[in-house]
Enzyme design. Sequence first.
Site, PDB file in Angstrom:
ATOM      1  N   ASP A  32      -7.410   5.134  -0.921  1.00 17.29           N
ATOM      2  CA  ASP A  32      -7.563   5.400   0.510  1.00 17.29           C
ATOM      3  C   ASP A  32      -6.857   6.687   0.894  1.00 17.29           C
ATOM      4  O   ASP A  32      -5.625   6.753   0.925  1.00 17.29           O
ATOM      5  CB  ASP A  32      -6.998   4.220   1.308  1.00 17.29           C
ATOM      6  CG  ASP A  32      -7.861   2.983   1.163  1.00 17.29           C
ATOM      7  OD1 ASP A  32      -9.036   3.047   1.567  1.00 17.29           O
ATOM      8  OD2 ASP A  32      -7.370   1.969   0.631  1.00 17.29           O
ATOM      9  N   HIS A  63     -12.014   6.794  -0.885  1.00 15.17           N
ATOM     10  CA  HIS A  63     -12.439   6.497   0.486  1.00 15.17           C
ATOM     11  C   HIS A  63     -11.700   7.453   1.416  1.00 15.17           C
ATOM     12  O   HIS A  63     -10.498   7.300   1.634  1.00 15.17           O
ATOM     13  CB  HIS A  63     -12.098   5.028   0.791  1.00 15.17           C
ATOM     14  CG  HIS A  63     -12.383   4.613   2.195  1.00 15.17           C
ATOM     15  ND1 HIS A  63     -11.867   3.461   2.745  1.00 15.17           N
ATOM     16  CD2 HIS A  63     -13.130   5.183   3.171  1.00 15.17           C
ATOM     17  CE1 HIS A  63     -12.273   3.350   3.991  1.00 15.17           C
ATOM     18  NE2 HIS A  63     -13.035   4.379   4.283  1.00 15.17           N
ATOM     19  N   PHE A 140      -5.080   0.785   7.951  1.00 14.73           N
ATOM     20  CA  PHE A 140      -3.984  -0.012   7.406  1.00 14.73           C
ATOM     21  C   PHE A 140      -4.514  -1.168   6.560  1.00 14.73           C
ATOM     22  O   PHE A 140      -5.586  -1.707   6.852  1.00 14.73           O
ATOM     23  CB  PHE A 140      -3.120  -0.584   8.535  1.00 14.73           C
ATOM     24  CG  PHE A 140      -2.550   0.489   9.416  1.00 14.73           C
ATOM     25  CD1 PHE A 140      -1.366   1.142   9.058  1.00 14.73           C
ATOM     26  CD2 PHE A 140      -3.214   0.901  10.563  1.00 14.73           C
ATOM     27  CE1 PHE A 140      -0.855   2.166   9.848  1.00 14.73           C
ATOM     28  CE2 PHE A 140      -2.708   1.925  11.359  1.00 14.73           C
ATOM     29  CZ  PHE A 140      -1.521   2.561  11.001  1.00 14.73           C
ATOM     30  N   ASP A 172     -14.921  -3.410   3.047  1.00 14.30           N
ATOM     31  CA  ASP A 172     -13.517  -2.998   2.890  1.00 14.30           C
ATOM     32  C   ASP A 172     -12.731  -3.421   4.113  1.00 14.30           C
ATOM     33  O   ASP A 172     -13.042  -2.997   5.232  1.00 14.30           O
ATOM     34  CB  ASP A 172     -13.488  -1.468   2.707  1.00 14.30           C
ATOM     35  CG  ASP A 172     -12.083  -0.915   2.520  1.00 14.30           C
ATOM     36  OD1 ASP A 172     -11.134  -1.700   2.336  1.00 14.30           O
ATOM     37  OD2 ASP A 172     -11.939   0.326   2.571  1.00 14.30           O
TER      38      ASP A 172
END
Length: 224
Positions: A32, A63, A140, A172
């Site tokens: 991420d 991502h 988060f 996700d």
Amino acid sequence: MVQINPSMLSADFSRLAEEAKAVEGADWLHLDVMDNHFVPNLTLGLPVVESLRKATSIPLDCHLMIEDPDRWAPRYAEAGAGSVTFHVEAAAAPVRLAREIRRLGARAAMALNPATPIEPYEDLLPELDMVLVMTVEPGFGGQPFLDVTLPKIRRTRRLIERHGLPLWLQVDGGVSLETIERCAEAGADVFVAGSAVYGAEDPAAAVRGLRERASGAVARATAR
Ligand code: DX5
Ligand code: ZN
């Protein structure tokens, strides 16, 4: 085929190479990338991706929760990511960007925030290898799964089928033993899980458990 992608956002950032080894058997490592502009959090960038690529044989699923993916996403393909996901809300020219990512040898994926519909992007599907339907607001780990996104997962799966495309459909956010079956039944086939994997005593066993649940749900859904 069901794929399980542990999100390293919930891993120990001081031991990323070991944490990658801890999820042996995972299909991809989900990384991420956050820039504190597109989302209110800051994580990792190109240098970490480049280093991690050398430290693991598991392919990297990047991502990008960042502004200006048109500029930055191709650099992640060059850094060795096997899959690069940009958010359509941030992309100025998504078709050009997807083509550029593919030209550089990576799979191109487009992410949608919970409030972003898939329908305006139907014509873009042939340009893509995967759609990511966010099942939490990005930013988060450890947030509760948003059931409000399930109808969009179903509609996205239907569009992919209608066009006869080989696209993968990723979910996700808040994916766990408790929620993964709902996602699989709705048509998802690639599952990102952060806290459900790295928060577990045995992360590799958590990956196996999630895969079992999702595969069971897919088998039941196709038997109907
Ligand atoms: C959230 C990230 C996710 C996150 C998922 O913005 O995109 O990949 O790590 O974490 P969990 O599985 O804990 O919701
Ligand atoms: Zn993610």
